[in-house]
Design a protein around this motif. Structure first.
Motif, PDB file in Angstrom:
ATOM      1  N   THR A  48      -5.498 -41.314 -12.645  1.00 51.14           N
ATOM      2  CA  THR A  48      -6.945 -41.268 -12.852  1.00 51.14           C
ATOM      3  C   THR A  48      -7.621 -42.340 -12.008  1.00 51.14           C
ATOM      4  O   THR A  48      -7.317 -43.533 -12.136  1.00 51.14           O
ATOM      5  CB  THR A  48      -7.288 -41.492 -14.333  1.00 51.14           C
ATOM      6  OG1 THR A  48      -6.641 -40.488 -15.121  1.00 51.14           O
ATOM      7  CG2 THR A  48      -8.788 -41.419 -14.561  1.00 51.14           C
ATOM      8  N   VAL A  49      -8.537 -41.899 -11.140  1.00 53.75           N
ATOM      9  CA  VAL A  49      -9.208 -42.791 -10.193  1.00 53.75           C
ATOM     10  C   VAL A  49     -10.720 -42.700 -10.405  1.00 53.75           C
ATOM     11  O   VAL A  49     -11.290 -41.613 -10.323  1.00 53.75           O
ATOM     12  CB  VAL A  49      -8.864 -42.423  -8.736  1.00 53.75           C
ATOM     13  CG1 VAL A  49      -9.556 -43.375  -7.776  1.00 53.75           C
ATOM     14  CG2 VAL A  49      -7.354 -42.439  -8.521  1.00 53.75           C
ATOM     15  N   TRP A  50     -11.331 -43.831 -10.663  1.00 63.13           N
ATOM     16  CA  TRP A  50     -12.785 -43.875 -10.833  1.00 63.13           C
ATOM     17  C   TRP A  50     -13.452 -44.388  -9.562  1.00 63.13           C
ATOM     18  O   TRP A  50     -13.114 -45.472  -9.061  1.00 63.13           O
ATOM     19  CB  TRP A  50     -13.161 -44.808 -11.972  1.00 63.13           C
ATOM     20  CG  TRP A  50     -12.987 -44.226 -13.337  1.00 63.13           C
ATOM     21  CD1 TRP A  50     -12.296 -43.105 -13.680  1.00 63.13           C
ATOM     22  CD2 TRP A  50     -13.510 -44.762 -14.560  1.00 63.13           C
ATOM     23  NE1 TRP A  50     -12.349 -42.898 -15.034  1.00 63.13           N
ATOM     24  CE2 TRP A  50     -13.091 -43.898 -15.603  1.00 63.13           C
ATOM     25  CE3 TRP A  50     -14.283 -45.879 -14.884  1.00 63.13           C
ATOM     26  CZ2 TRP A  50     -13.421 -44.125 -16.938  1.00 63.13           C
ATOM     27  CZ3 TRP A  50     -14.613 -46.113 -16.210  1.00 63.13           C
ATOM     28  CH2 TRP A  50     -14.194 -45.239 -17.218  1.00 63.13           C
ATOM     29  N   LEU A  51     -14.399 -43.614  -9.043  1.00 66.38           N
ATOM     30  CA  LEU A  51     -15.249 -44.041  -7.941  1.00 66.38           C
ATOM     31  C   LEU A  51     -16.699 -43.912  -8.382  1.00 66.38           C
ATOM     32  O   LEU A  51     -17.029 -43.074  -9.222  1.00 66.38           O
ATOM     33  CB  LEU A  51     -15.008 -43.186  -6.695  1.00 66.38           C
ATOM     34  CG  LEU A  51     -13.601 -43.170  -6.107  1.00 66.38           C
ATOM     35  CD1 LEU A  51     -13.535 -42.229  -4.917  1.00 66.38           C
ATOM     36  CD2 LEU A  51     -13.161 -44.579  -5.696  1.00 66.38           C
ATOM     37  N   MET A  52     -17.556 -44.708  -7.799  1.00 68.07           N
ATOM     38  CA  MET A  52     -18.964 -44.662  -8.166  1.00 68.07           C
ATOM     39  C   MET A  52     -19.688 -43.569  -7.381  1.00 68.07           C
ATOM     40  O   MET A  52     -19.335 -43.236  -6.258  1.00 68.07           O
ATOM     41  CB  MET A  52     -19.623 -46.015  -7.920  1.00 68.07           C
ATOM     42  CG  MET A  52     -19.001 -47.156  -8.723  1.00 68.07           C
ATOM     43  SD  MET A  52     -18.804 -46.799 -10.489  1.00 68.07           S
ATOM     44  CE  MET A  52     -20.519 -46.559 -10.963  1.00 68.07           C
ATOM     45  N   LEU A  95     -10.747 -50.221 -19.289  1.00 67.89           N
ATOM     46  CA  LEU A  95      -9.751 -51.229 -18.923  1.00 67.89           C
ATOM     47  C   LEU A  95      -8.939 -51.686 -20.128  1.00 67.89           C
ATOM     48  O   LEU A  95      -7.743 -51.948 -20.017  1.00 67.89           O
ATOM     49  CB  LEU A  95     -10.433 -52.424 -18.259  1.00 67.89           C
ATOM     50  CG  LEU A  95     -10.977 -52.201 -16.845  1.00 67.89           C
ATOM     51  CD1 LEU A  95     -11.693 -53.444 -16.355  1.00 67.89           C
ATOM     52  CD2 LEU A  95      -9.873 -51.808 -15.878  1.00 67.89           C
ATOM     53  N   SER A  96      -9.577 -51.798 -21.250  1.00 64.91           N
ATOM     54  CA  SER A  96      -8.852 -52.242 -22.443  1.00 64.91           C
ATOM     55  C   SER A  96      -7.971 -51.139 -23.023  1.00 64.91           C
ATOM     56  O   SER A  96      -6.904 -51.407 -23.584  1.00 64.91           O
ATOM     57  CB  SER A  96      -9.843 -52.727 -23.505  1.00 64.91           C
ATOM     58  OG  SER A  96     -10.690 -51.675 -23.932  1.00 64.91           O
ATOM     59  N   GLU A  97      -8.398 -49.884 -22.870  1.00 69.12           N
ATOM     60  CA  GLU A  97      -7.641 -48.762 -23.418  1.00 69.12           C
ATOM     61  C   GLU A  97      -6.544 -48.262 -22.486  1.00 69.12           C
ATOM     62  O   GLU A  97      -5.646 -47.526 -22.912  1.00 69.12           O
ATOM     63  CB  GLU A  97      -8.595 -47.600 -23.712  1.00 69.12           C
ATOM     64  CG  GLU A  97      -9.633 -47.912 -24.789  1.00 69.12           C
ATOM     65  CD  GLU A  97     -10.748 -46.881 -24.813  1.00 69.12           C
ATOM     66  OE1 GLU A  97     -10.724 -45.951 -23.954  1.00 69.12           O
ATOM     67  OE2 GLU A  97     -11.640 -46.995 -25.664  1.00 69.12           O
ATOM     68  N   GLY A  98      -6.625 -48.618 -21.200  1.00 68.83           N
ATOM     69  CA  GLY A  98      -5.665 -48.096 -20.237  1.00 68.83           C
ATOM     70  C   GLY A  98      -5.918 -46.648 -19.883  1.00 68.83           C
ATOM     71  O   GLY A  98      -4.996 -45.933 -19.481  1.00 68.83           O
ATOM     72  N   VAL A 100      -7.824 -45.570 -17.436  1.00 70.04           N
ATOM     73  CA  VAL A 100      -8.072 -45.422 -16.006  1.00 70.04           C
ATOM     74  C   VAL A 100      -6.988 -46.191 -15.268  1.00 70.04           C
ATOM     75  O   VAL A 100      -6.505 -47.227 -15.734  1.00 70.04           O
ATOM     76  CB  VAL A 100      -9.485 -45.932 -15.639  1.00 70.04           C
ATOM     77  CG1 VAL A 100      -9.626 -47.422 -15.912  1.00 70.04           C
ATOM     78  CG2 VAL A 100      -9.823 -45.627 -14.176  1.00 70.04           C
ATOM     79  N   ASP A 101      -6.587 -45.664 -14.113  1.00 63.26           N
ATOM     80  CA  ASP A 101      -5.534 -46.322 -13.322  1.00 63.26           C
ATOM     81  C   ASP A 101      -6.107 -47.118 -12.149  1.00 63.26           C
ATOM     82  O   ASP A 101      -5.670 -48.229 -11.871  1.00 63.26           O
ATOM     83  CB  ASP A 101      -4.557 -45.271 -12.787  1.00 63.26           C
ATOM     84  CG  ASP A 101      -3.850 -44.521 -13.896  1.00 63.26           C
ATOM     85  OD1 ASP A 101      -3.203 -45.170 -14.732  1.00 63.26           O
ATOM     86  OD2 ASP A 101      -3.968 -43.276 -13.946  1.00 63.26           O
ATOM     87  N   VAL A 102      -7.065 -46.513 -11.462  1.00 62.22           N
ATOM     88  CA  VAL A 102      -7.598 -47.084 -10.228  1.00 62.22           C
ATOM     89  C   VAL A 102      -9.114 -47.048 -10.298  1.00 62.22           C
ATOM     90  O   VAL A 102      -9.690 -46.049 -10.699  1.00 62.22           O
ATOM     91  CB  VAL A 102      -7.115 -46.287  -9.013  1.00 62.22           C
ATOM     92  CG1 VAL A 102      -7.774 -46.782  -7.735  1.00 62.22           C
ATOM     93  CG2 VAL A 102      -5.612 -46.352  -8.893  1.00 62.22           C
ATOM     94  N   ALA A 323      -3.871 -52.464 -17.371  1.00 61.52           N
ATOM     95  CA  ALA A 323      -3.313 -51.661 -18.460  1.00 61.52           C
ATOM     96  C   ALA A 323      -2.855 -50.275 -18.011  1.00 61.52           C
ATOM     97  O   ALA A 323      -2.454 -49.460 -18.852  1.00 61.52           O
ATOM     98  CB  ALA A 323      -4.351 -51.515 -19.580  1.00 61.52           C
ATOM     99  N   SER A 324      -2.895 -50.009 -16.711  1.00 61.84           N
ATOM    100  CA  SER A 324      -2.453 -48.701 -16.221  1.00 61.84           C
ATOM    101  C   SER A 324      -0.986 -48.452 -16.573  1.00 61.84           C
ATOM    102  O   SER A 324      -0.138 -49.332 -16.410  1.00 61.84           O
ATOM    103  CB  SER A 324      -2.624 -48.619 -14.694  1.00 61.84           C
ATOM    104  OG  SER A 324      -1.978 -47.472 -14.178  1.00 61.84           O
ATOM    105  N   LYS A 325      -0.701 -47.249 -17.033  1.00 59.54           N
ATOM    106  CA  LYS A 325       0.683 -46.850 -17.318  1.00 59.54           C
ATOM    107  C   LYS A 325       1.349 -46.264 -16.081  1.00 59.54           C
ATOM    108  O   LYS A 325       2.517 -45.858 -16.132  1.00 59.54           O
ATOM    109  CB  LYS A 325       0.696 -45.843 -18.468  1.00 59.54           C
ATOM    110  CG  LYS A 325       0.127 -46.395 -19.779  1.00 59.54           C
ATOM    111  CD  LYS A 325       0.096 -45.327 -20.851  1.00 59.54           C
ATOM    112  CE  LYS A 325      -0.446 -45.874 -22.175  1.00 59.54           C
ATOM    113  NZ  LYS A 325      -1.854 -46.343 -22.057  1.00 59.54           N
TER     114      LYS A 325
END
Length: 427
Positions: A48-52, A95-98, A100-102, A323-325
């Motif tokens: 999972t990658v987040w971009l704006m 970020l706290s839940e993990g 999102v990866d990137v 927190a990324s798995k």
């Protein structure tokens, strides 16, 4: 693009956490090769990658996704485009839940995300990501306390935009190479019929001042032992202000107590009777107001012709969530996302890539004008508490107004004290 540049090129209003990562692939130029993909199996896994919104160059996500999923059969890259509104709380939770990866991270915000433990330390992976070739002044924002927490993705910076018709009318035939030549051009524009203002430059253009301060070898703030101290009272600060004051003196309509956003300088420049402005790409007027072919660009000149004035470098980094798995998968993604082929797409889109060897691929008149100054640009003090300085009322803006209208030493001392107070606040 406008919202992206507001957040990444300057107005970092909150420290929340974003990061993004990438991987290597089959295009030439970067360390870490597709030969390693055979030994790794990400089949059935989704990154999972987040971009704006508006950030990635056209075609970049499709190309990176295809490259990665081809290199690692059975894997999937899920790009999720985020809106700017409410992004702080959303990122903090992710970020706290993990979940999102990137993530994409504004370069002035990266230190804050790293300090809160949200970003993965990738110091040992830097070489494999091609980090030996990253521009040092871009990479500075991705490091905190000597550790690498992100990879530089792209930057942009301000340039001088000018109305071609008005410059021709003033008899100016070539872009200036030095500040003295620029002053001469502004003198010509002042006396040209139909020119309301030689340059529109409100008094609180603090990013312009930041660049001039960098050119003089100064800093807005620096560490003195374990404490931050302001740098506006320094000899370098005063020299930079003298240049800033002279430039601003040519602006008869620019209010000394406003910044470039109040009113939006693109609207002012779009009237068609302003000779010059200094701004970002998204600050250009609407095509209907002033057609693009009527606007020219050049870097703000320096005192000598051998290099332009320095600039503030605003842009984005890519980082991996702590927190990324899927951290190994995320690192391999970064190698692909940042390799020469895909970083070349960044250059072709009109931004400055993360390595000088790709500067020849920079496209667009604005970006080509921005590129020379990017080489001598800098970022704001790299500390998690920098956001406190940019919070309104911004002491650097207030300093500029105070120094333009009153006593420089008093304005600088007041601002330095406030900058130090804000930077030394505990998180």
């Amino acid at each position: 693009m406008k919202r992206q540049l507001i957040a990444a090129v300057g107005v970092a209003a909150m420290v929340v956490g974003v990061a993004a990562c990438g991987s290597d692939a089959k295009s030439g130029g970067d360390s870490g090769s597709s030969n390693t993909s055979a030994a790794k199996n990400y089949s059935g896994k989704t990154l999972t990658v987040w971009l704006m919104d508006g950030s990635a160059p056209k075609g970049w996500t499709d190309t990176v996704k295809a490259d990665f999923e081809t290199a690692y059969p059975g894997s999937k890259v899920d790009f999720q485009i985020q809106k700017w509104g409410g992004i702080g709380a959303k990122v903090t939770a992710a970020l706290s839940e993990g979940s999102v990866d990137v993530l994409e991270v504004g370069n002035t915000q990266t230190a804050g995300y790293a300090a809160t433990g949200g970003l993965l330390d990738i110091t040992k992976d830097k070489a494999a990501l091609g980090g030996a070739d990253w521009a040092a002044n871009q990479n500075e924002s991705a490091i905190l306390d000597g550790k690498q927490y992100a990879a530089p993705w792209w930057v942009s910076n301000r340039v001088v935009a000018y109305n071609k018709d008005l410059w021709t009318k003033a008899g100016i035939t070539a872009a200036p190479k030095t500040l003295d030549e620029f002053y001469g051009d502004l003198d010509k524009l002042k006396t040209t019929a139909g020119v309301a203002d030689a340059i529109y430059m409100p008094g609180q253009e603090w990013y312009v001042y930041f660049g001039l301060l960098t050119s003089e070898g100064g800093k807005i703030a620096k560490k003195d032992g374990d404490k931050w101290v302001g740098g506006l009272s320094s000899p370098e600060g005063q020299k930079a202000f003298e240049t800033y004051k002279k430039l601003q003196s040519y602006s008869t309509t620019g209010p000394k107590d406003k910044d470039e956003a109040t009113p939006q300088q693109k609207d002012v420049f779009g009237h068609g009777d302003i000779g010059t402005m200094i701004g970002l790409g998204w600050e250009l007027p609407d095509e209907k107001a002033l057609p693009k072919d009527k606007i020219g660009f050049f870097p703000l000149p320096g005192k000598t012709a051998d290099k332009p004035s320095a600039v503030f470098l605003g842009g984005s980094n890519l980082a991996i969530a702590q927190a990324s798995k899927n951290s190994d998968m995320a690192k391999d993604f970064l190698k692909i996302a940042l390799n020469d082929k895909n970083e070349g797409l960044v250059a072709a889109s009109g931004n400055i890539p993360n390595k000088a060897s790709l500067n020849g691929q920079v496209a667009g008149d604005f970006a080509k004008a921005a590129q020379p100054a990017a080489a001598v640009g800098a970022i704001t003090p790299n500390t998690p508490t920098w956001v406190n300085v940019e919070n309104e009322p911004n002491p650097v803006k207030e300093f500029l107004t105070g120094a333009l209208t009153g006593d420089y030493a008093a304005a600088a001392k007041k601002a330095d004290d406030e900058i130090a107070k804000r930077l030394n606040q505990k998180q």
